[in-house]
Design a protein around this motif. Structure first.
Motif: not given
Length: 121
Positions: A117-121, A88-94, A11-12
């Motif tokens: 991969v999780t992109v979240s604030s 970016k949040p839209e990069d969140t995926a397996v 997570e980033v």
């Protein structure tokens, strides 16, 4: 049996970076196409980046990641990498690593188990 094992997910925060690794149990010289795919919840698996061996080995990137992601390989380590920046949040995926071999007119596909991969604030 060829095995691909991904690592490096996590997570980033937006704008951050991650480096994914894919360890491969066979010599990478035996593969034709190698790359990274991703699958977000409720969406189809999509190509992120790939390299096709041939006369000109030029990586190919999805429009959504071009300029932010870089695919690379280390033949001495039998490993492939995906450096991801400006996430970016839209990069969140397996994220899955992929490789294929051509042998006697047949194509053999190999996939890793995936890394989240999780992109979240």
């Amino acid at each position: 049996q060829v095995r691909l094992v991904e690592s490096g997910g996590g997570e980033v925060q937006p704008g951050g970076s991650l480096r994914l690794s894919c360890e491969i149990s066979a010599s990478m010289h035996s593969f034709n196409v190698m790359g990274w795919y991703r699958q977000a919840p409720g969406k189809q698996r999509e190509l992120v980046a790939s390299i096709t061996d041939g006369i000109s080995i030029i990586p190919d990137y999805a429009d959504s990641v071009r300029g932010r992601f870089t695919i690379s390989r280390d033949f001495a380590k039998n490993a492939m990498y995906l450096q991801m920046s400006s996430l970016k949040p839209e990069d969140t995926a397996v994220y899955y690593c992929y490789a294929d071999q051509l042998y006697q007119s047949r194509k053999y596909d190999y996939w890793g188990q995936g890394t989240q991969v999780t992109v979240s604030s």
